[in-house]
Design an enzyme around this catalytic site. Structure first.
Site, PDB file in Angstrom:
ATOM      1  CB  THR A 139      -0.917  -0.002   1.231  1.00  0.00           C
ATOM      2  OG1 THR A 139      -1.750  -1.156   1.181  1.00  0.00           O
ATOM      3  CG2 THR A 139      -1.796   1.230   1.274  1.00  0.00           C
ATOM      4  N   GLY A 178       2.335  -2.837   8.509  1.00  0.00           N
ATOM      5  CA  GLY A 178       2.564  -3.097   9.926  1.00  0.00           C
ATOM      6  C   GLY A 178       3.998  -3.517  10.183  1.00  0.00           C
ATOM      7  CD  GLU A 421      -3.619  -7.561   3.749  1.00  0.00           C
ATOM      8  OE1 GLU A 421      -3.298  -7.753   2.560  1.00  0.00           O
ATOM      9  OE2 GLU A 421      -2.826  -7.092   4.581  1.00  0.00           O
TER      10      GLU A 421
END
Length: 661
Positions: A139, A178, A421
């Site tokens: 992303t 993350g 996702e």
């Protein structure tokens, strides 16, 4: 033990342990899971901090410490099976999010799915031992779900046999991964591959971002934390900017696509093969939706059995709020949904493993349906669970708003699943694209299999979407077979409506892209109906395999409730398609209320069957022993504001103000 909870458990008509075995997959799995949980509970090194009273920096540090200790303990105990690792993590981390989590959930699976044997030999062991701590950087600030829009570039230099990675714009900065902010030292970066002057689309590259030993960012790398979020406070979601950053040619994952030393590009057998990690994670998220909703249901139902409030009959003791029909109507359909999602989650896991094995043998025939089903069910289950968790919070009244209930943390930790996702609406449209292709195949005379085989009935005009669907008999609202058929007809009808509306826009000289946008609401409805049918079918197909009659009976009631509640909520679809009549819809609603009464004696036992430890729930309201009020008071005393009788702000600000009045 709270006497009301003791009474609830005594009133159950089945043995909860038998359902626990079903949810775990077998009695042996339950035994092994509990054995692993006991290792943790009896380990003196295990400490459980209440994250509610920690700062963000403290939460991050505790989470990193837990992750490091967890890896050491798993080595010590010899835990290496993926399912056993998951069991260990659930209890060990309790309600903390894991900063190294993406190393195991995305970095390593991507190496397995897309790396050559040599690449796996190079990076797998170090990443399993956390010498390499990996994340997955897909992303960007400007693009997420729209993968083709990603701007990061990897340009091949044949002179040095290196890729040059660049973030050419501010919107191309990797954003959200993350563990990227402070924890990871490597990232699998998705970038537009450019070689010999041509762009070949997105490919995956293993990119070192921090020096091993010092953990300092490498030259050409700008990396950091993106700041506070709605939840996930202990996770260092990060940003990554690359400026003419060079990596060896061998750092491109080349199991499928390749770049030769001279820069020649060798294309993969199928472009969809590179989406393997996303498919894996989406199939996992279906099971995660079941887990999160199950936790919220456990808390809300146990608390509703302990909480006494108001009155049903004057001069009688206050009733348990679980005795109010409105409370049952809020919670029992969600309980049924949690069970439905457990079964569909296991189905998706088994389907993924089976098809992935076929892909490894070169059979890609089922990959399109797997991609479509994981996308659609990811959206369907996360949307539903997200709304359900919030409903559980509100069903706990005012105390549900307190972090002591545990539900706010479940909600803020789960809710990003609706957008990460793959943003859910886009996921539904991906499923719709597959459904439209299948619809066209069926119209051209081809027979299709899998979960879309119901569309084979379309050419016979048994389903007439703009008029009346031929329904051979009245729907038996107590027949799961009949209800599954009703969902099948609804899905087929909405798929055909979307397909015909799409074709109408194309025939009016609209481009395919414009026509798709103008039909997108219908397309999402079609995908939602398809996914709803799949969940009903998987749940109802599970029941005949259950041996114990008492367990089968209670799960059948849940399956009936799930199916009928869905018809009630989507009544317009079933009425418009003449799948049911108005009178039958009234019968459906009446039967739902009957099922609430039947489920009521088993409600607490049904959430006990999920077998969550108190530590995993992190809830004062949902404690197994039901001693809510005493522990609520003790929990409040821990607030840092209570360390002093008079807060220093009184002397700084209020006292001077009062002295002048």
């Amino acid at each position: 033990m709270n006497p009301d909870l003791r009474k609830e458990r005594a009133s159950a008509t089945f043995n909860p342990e038998l359902i626990t075995h079903i949810l775990d997959g077998s009695p042996e799995n339950t035994r092994r899971r509990r054995e692993i949980e006991n290792l943790i509970l009896n380990d003196p090194d295990f400490q459980h901090e209440d994250y509610n009273f920690l700062t963000r920096s403290q939460r991050y540090e505790v989470a990193v410490k837990k992750s490091a200790t967890m890896v050491k303990k798993m080595r010590e105990y010899g835990i290496s099976d993926p399912e056993e690792i998951m069991w260990f993590k659930k209890l060990y981390l309790a309600n903390f999010v894991e900063p190294v989590g993406l190393n195991y959930s995305m970095f390593i699976p991507t190496l397995l799915n897309q790396g050559t044997t040599a690449q796996q030999e190079k990076w797998m062991r170090p990443s399993q031992e956390l010498q390499i701590i990996g994340t997955y950087a897909q992303t960007e600030m400007g693009h997420g779900t729209h993968l083709r829009g990603l701007e990061t570039t990897a340009t091949y230099d044949p002179k040095t046999q290196e890729f040059i990675l660049n973030s050419p714009t501010v919107t191309s900065i990797k954003w959200w991964p993350g563990g990227l902010g402070k924890t990871s030292n490597h990232a699998i970066v998705l970038a537009q591959l450019i070689t010999q002057g041509e762009c070949y689309g997105l490919h995956a590259f293993v990119v070192p971002i921090r020096e091993i030993g010092t953990h300092k960012p490498l030259p050409g790398i700008t990396v950091g934390d993106i700041g506070p979020k709605f939840g996930y406070e202990e996770m260092d979601n990060g940003y990554l900017k690359m400026d003419n950053y060079r990596i060896p040619r061998e750092n491109m994952l080349m199991k499928y696509a390749q770049v030769k030393p001279d820069g020649t590009y060798v294309k993969p057998l199928s472009n969809k093969l590179t989406y393997g990690t996303m498919v894996f994670v989406r199939s996992f998220l279906v099971g995660n939706a079941a887990q999160s909703l199950s936790k919220a249901c456990t808390i809300a139902i146990r608390y509703s059995a302990v909480r006494r409030q108001s009155e049903i009959k004057q001069s009688e003791p206050e009733p348990q709020i679980l005795d109010f029909q409105t409370q049952q109507y809020k919670l029992f359909p969600l309980l049924a949904t949690a069970y439905a999602f457990h079964f569909v989650g296991r189905y998706m896991k088994e389907t993924y493993l089976r098809i992935n094995e076929s892909i490894g043998q070169g059979d890609l025939s089922e990959l399109p349906e797997l991609h479509a089903l994981t996308a659609g069910l990811k959206a369907f289950t996360t949307w539903t669970a997200n709304a359900g968790i919030e409903e559980c919070r509100m069903a706990c009244g005012g105390h549900g708003y307190s972090h002591s209930s545990g539900i706010p943390n479940i909600y803020v930790t789960f809710t990003p699943a609706c957008t990460f996702e793959g943003e859910n609406t886009v996921m539904m449209l991906q499923t719709a694209r597959f459904l439209m292709k299948i619809y066209d195949q069926v119209r051209s005379g081809k027979l299709v299999g899998g979960m879309v085989s119901y569309l084979n009935d379309l050419p016979s005009q048994r389903i007439q979407p703009q008029q009346v669907a031929v329904w051979p008999t009245m729907v038996d609202i107590n027949s799961l077979e009949g209800l599954t058929e009703a969902y099948k007809l609804r899905a087929a009808r909405l798929v055909e409506i979307a397909a015909k509306n799409l074709q109408t826009h194309v025939s009016h000289r609209k481009s395919k892209e414009v026509a798709w946008n103008l039909t997108s609401v219908d397309l999402v409805r079609a995908s939602e109906a398809h996914c709803h049918y799949v969940v009903v079918k998987v749940f109802s197909d599970k029941l005949p395999k259950i041996q114990d009659k008492a367990v089968q009976a209670v799960l059948r009631n849940l399956c009936l409730l799930y199916s009928l509640y869905g018809i009630s909520q989507k009544g317009g679809d079933f009425l418009e398609g003449s799948i049911i009549t108005g009178a039958q819809l009234s019968q459906v609603n009446a039967r739902i209320l009957e099922l609430l009464t039947l489920i009521r004696p088993n409600a607490v036992a049904l959430v006990d069957a999920f077998d969550f430890k108190d530590m995993t729930l992190g809830s004062v309201l949902g404690r197994y022993d039901g001693n809510v009020y005493e522990n609520l008071f003790e929990w409040a005393k821990k607030s840092p504001l209570n360390k002093t009788e008079v807060h220093e702000s009184y002397h700084k600000h209020l006292k001077p103000l009062q002295s002048k009045l």
